[in-house]
Design a protein around this motif. Structure first.
Motif, PDB file in Angstrom:
ATOM      1  N   ARG A 250       0.954  -1.030   0.068  1.00 20.91           N
ATOM      2  CA  ARG A 250       0.022  -0.027  -0.081  1.00 20.91           C
ATOM      3  C   ARG A 250       0.886   1.107   0.006  1.00 20.91           C
ATOM      4  NH1 ARG A 250      -4.133  -1.057   3.820  1.00 20.91           N
ATOM      5  NH2 ARG A 250      -4.794   1.056   3.312  1.00 20.91           N
ATOM      6  N   ARG A 251       0.483   2.343  -0.840  1.00 24.74           N
ATOM      7  CA  ARG A 251       1.346   3.640  -0.742  1.00 24.74           C
ATOM      8  C   ARG A 251       1.037   4.255   0.438  1.00 24.74           C
ATOM      9  NH1 ARG A 251       1.281   0.698  -5.831  1.00 24.74           N
ATOM     10  NH2 ARG A 251       2.326   1.867  -7.430  1.00 24.74           N
ATOM     11  N   VAL A 252      -0.241   4.382   0.915  1.00 27.34           N
ATOM     12  CA  VAL A 252      -0.471   5.131   1.734  1.00 27.34           C
ATOM     13  C   VAL A 252      -0.291   4.575   3.263  1.00 27.34           C
ATOM     14  CG1 VAL A 252      -2.027   6.873   3.054  1.00 27.34           C
ATOM     15  CG2 VAL A 252      -1.601   6.847   0.616  1.00 27.34           C
TER      16      VAL A 252
ATOM     17  N   LEU B 205       0.532   5.000   6.398  1.00 29.53           N
ATOM     18  CA  LEU B 205       0.198   5.634   7.835  1.00 29.53           C
ATOM     19  C   LEU B 205       1.272   5.340   9.011  1.00 29.53           C
ATOM     20  CD1 LEU B 205      -3.524   5.894   8.165  1.00 29.53           C
ATOM     21  CD2 LEU B 205      -2.238   7.672   7.234  1.00 29.53           C
ATOM     22  N   THR B 206       2.431   5.080   8.492  1.00 29.79           N
ATOM     23  CA  THR B 206       3.412   4.453   9.139  1.00 29.79           C
ATOM     24  C   THR B 206       4.800   5.412   8.674  1.00 29.79           C
ATOM     25  OG1 THR B 206       4.099   2.553   8.247  1.00 29.79           O
ATOM     26  CG2 THR B 206       2.467   2.397   9.877  1.00 29.79           C
TER      27      THR B 206
END
Lengths: 421, 325
Positions: free
Chosen positions: A293-295, A297-298
């Motif tokens: 996944r591109r996003v 959130l880490t």
């Protein structure tokens, strides 16, 4: 790169030998699926066929010297053109056999080093398995997923087990057929258990474990998914693997499109894979991973998300096929594999062609030179060209067949250019 | 203590709507057929919400494929970017590509309105519309054209506030801002002080809307450790995902002065909760945490498990609400 150290030509290697080592650099393979023949799909739906669709089949049969084998299939298609009716089971099998044979021969003729049948007998990767699992029931409606596109989710209501006699439909028929007709070594694609788990409603295990973990929702979700994945590994996926290994499969690819869907749950994926391959020593195992996944959130990005969990993969799994061309960040995306290679070294199947529909709509495809550069960039980052295989980014089932063929050609030409340095 | 209940997100599509879409995709159907089925299903779900006595009625959002779609498609300076999984679901969104600063729209212009059936929604009921929270919108978009994130979230929140104000002028009585990203980051251990400050800044701008109440609805993550922080934000109601957040953590706090929407029904499961158990939990929360009003909700939209399961969850909302009255 020092050419002296390597053999650059795809010369006379023993195609039936266990392919842990190869005699030339940058072997090529397909990840899995090809689009089914249009004529076959329409015939199966009892839709009116056009002459062009039948001609396409005829031309392909001719191009790959399968005229005799195509006769029966063409008869069925001609009948469907005149009078579209529901096909008999025997007719469906004839068309599936021809489609599988065509794709096997097409891959061999174009020059891929490892081949299969383009998953010509499978509907779609999740449904192919989910519909053959005892303990699963289907949701009442199709569930929307990508824009208006929808899918049918399976709900786990009991311990998952393969339905009686389902192994034949799942894998044995197609594998036997490939073994009978192939001239090059086969790489067998099989779903991984984690993908089936994350795409299904895990009702059974959530309810089963609720009394134990009910006060800790995060722990409940994790443990329920873990137990579900392990049950799928043991009861649904491993039997397929054991069946084809017993029949002589030398390379099995486990497909994991959803590895980073739940970032905190990646160790479950690893544990599930290990349960599939543990103790099976007479076959090579690889994983195909779609782009993370591109996003996230880490702070981690791309394939970094899979580490350090991947270090715990069973040693039998020594090859990773990666989607890379779509992002075209080979140096960044592969750096993490170079970083960890002293702890755990993997062969990498480098995705060198972008398989997205957007690129097809733009009418854009890689050139052999672009492919060559991508291969050499990957080899440079990984520090060992022997570890590099060449593949498209993913299975090609969404694309038009002529584009798939072109993609194979540029991939193989690019690999040849890369072997020259 | 007053108890209530409402739905908090997109409803699962019916098989008839799927078929209309599928026929259109294969060139055998029309967009009119999709629109007709969508309206028919919308009317049914709105009717069901009214009959269930829900405190707020929402459009089931059959014309919205992802939370950011109206914003991304209707805002001049925004393009629709690459697709990405919507958190840990097999449902996708397209990342907004924001070329800031965005023009804060005139109050006559709405990016949401054409995707909803406001005419059906605002008739004889308290109605709610769901917008993205500025922090989640920022976190999941590709953003350029701002000096820093603070400037970006300020602008996004102004645009969202203008949208909310417009919707209220059309008869909407409650705005729910969807905020999954902050609690997912919390769950992943990647939440920073800057993230919390950005959320605070954004909600500080759009959290109060004249003529309507507002809610900040968190889901897909454990809100537990940041409840005190969320509780101070300037919204009327705080939504917490009770399928991700420990019940004990929810009970640790005092919500007096604020409404609390507890997502105790798992919209991502076909398992049906025990209404007695849910009602008991709600009574305990009311007794121990003193919210101004306590709502039972699904943790998120019911789209993840389809139409029939959505109706079952809606039935549970009704059943539990009746038990508590």
């Amino acid at each position: 790169m020092n050419k002296k150290d390597y053999n650059y030509g795809p010369s006379q290697h023993d195609h039936d030998a266990h392919n842990d080592s190869h005699e030339f650099l940058f072997p090529t393979y397909e990840v899995g699926s090809l689009p089914k023949l249009n004529a076959r799909v329409k015939a199966a739906r009892s839709q009116q066929l056009t002459e062009e669709e039948i001609t396409e089949v005829k031309d392909l049969a001719q191009r790959y010297s399968l005229q005799a084998e195509a006769d029966e299939a063409l008869d069925i298609l001609h009948h469907q053109k005149k009078n579209p009716i529901k096909l008999s089971t025997a007719e469906e099998h004839t068309l599936a056999d021809f489609n599988a044979l065509l794709y096997l021969k097409l891959q061999e003729a174009v020059g891929l080093d490892f081949v299969y049948d383009g998953e010509a007998r499978r509907s779609e990767m999740y449904q192919h398995v989910a519909t053959r699992v005892e303990g699963f029931e289907r949701t009442s409606e199709m569930i929307r997923s990508r824009g208006p596109d929808s899918w049918r989710m399976a709900v786990c209501i009991n311990t998952p087990q393969l339905k009686e006699s389902s192994l034949d439909h799942l894998i044995i028929t197609e594998f036997d057929f490939v073994q009978q007709h192939r001239q090059k070594p086969a790489k067998v694609p099989i779903d991984d258990p984690y993908m089936i788990a994350v795409m299904s409603d895990n009702r059974y295990y959530l309810e089963l474990l609720k009394p134990e973990y009910g006060n800790d929702p995060g722990k409940l979700r994790y443990e329920a998914k873990r137990v579900f994945t392990l049950a799928l590994a043991k009861n649904v996926i491993r039997p397929q693997v054991e069946a084809v290994v017993a029949k002589g499969a030398k390379w099995i690819q486990l497909d994991i499109p959803a590895a980073t869907l739940d970032i905190g749950h990646i160790p479950i994926m690893v544990e599930g894979l290990n349960a599939v391959v543990e103790g099976i020593t007479n076959s090579k195992f690889s994983l195909h991973l779609c782009y993370p996944r591109r996003v996230s959130l880490t702070e981690k990005k791309g394939y970094e998300l899979l580490f350090p969990a991947l270090l715990d993969l069973h040693p039998n799994i020594n090859h990773l096929s990666l989607e890379l061309a779509n992002a075209d960040r080979y140096e960044n995306d592969l750096a993490v594999f170079a970083q960890y290679k002293n702890q755990r070294s993997f062969e990498i199947g480098v995705g060198v062609t972008d398989i997205t529909l957007e690129r097809q709509q733009q009418g854009v495809i890689e050139t052999p030179e672009i492919v060559r550069n991508r291969i050499l960039r990957a080899a440079n980052v990984l520090g060992d060209p022997n570890m590099v295989y060449v593949a498209p980014d993913c299975g090609l089932r969404q694309l038009q067949l002529d584009r798939c063929l072109k993609m194979y050609e540029v991939m193989i030409e690019g690999a040849e250019l890369a072997r020259k340095g | 203590m007053s108890f209530g209940a409402y739905l908090t997100g997109p409803f699962g599509q019916s098989q008839q709507l799927y078929q209309a879409r599928n026929e259109a995709k294969r060139g055998r159907g029309s967009s009119e057929a999709i629109s007709q089925q969508s309206r028919k299903d919308t009317q049914l779900i709105i009717q069901q919400q009214r009959e269930a006595g829900l405190d707020y009625v929402i459009d089931p959002m059959f014309n919205v494929f992802y939370l950011f779609q109206p914003f991304a498609e209707q805002t001049n300076e925004v393009k629709v970017g690459p697709q990405e999984n919507w958190f840990n679901n097999n449902i996708f969104y397209w990342r907004p590509q924001i070329q800031g600063p965005l023009t804060v729209p005139d109050l006559q212009i709405s990016f949401t309105e054409k995707y909803l059936h406001l005419d059906e929604l605002t008739e004889n009921a308290n109605s709610m519309v769901i917008l993205p929270s500025p922090y989640t919108l920022l976190a999941l978009s590709d953003v350029i054209g701002y000096a820093n994130k603070k400037e970006a979230i300020t602008n996004l929140a102004e645009v969202l506030h203008a949208e909310a104000t417009h919707l209220v002028s059309q008869g909407i009585s409650r705005i729910q801002y969807d905020e999954p990203a902050i609690v997912v980051k919390q769950s992943l251990g990647s939440l920073t002080v800057e993230d919390l400050e950005l959320l605070q800044r954004g909600i500080g701008i759009c959290g109060r809307v004249a003529g309507a109440s507002t809610s900040l609805h968190t889901y897909f993550g454990d809100a537990g450790p940041i409840i005190p922080y969320l509780n101070r934000l300037p919204v009327d109601c705080l939504g917490i995902d009770g399928t991700e957040t420990s019940f004990n953590d929810i009970l640790k706090h005092n919500y007096s002065g604020k409404e609390l929407a507890l997502g105790l029904l798992d919209a991502r499961s076909t398992s049906l909760e025990d209404p007695i158990d849910i009602a008991t939990k709600l009574r305990i929360v009311a007794e121990k945490t003193h919210p101004k009003k306590l709502y039972l909700t699904p943790n998120t939209g019911t789209e993840y498990r389809g139409f029939t399961n959505g109706l079952k969850k809606l039935g549970l909302l009704k059943q539990v609400k009746e038990m508590l009255q």
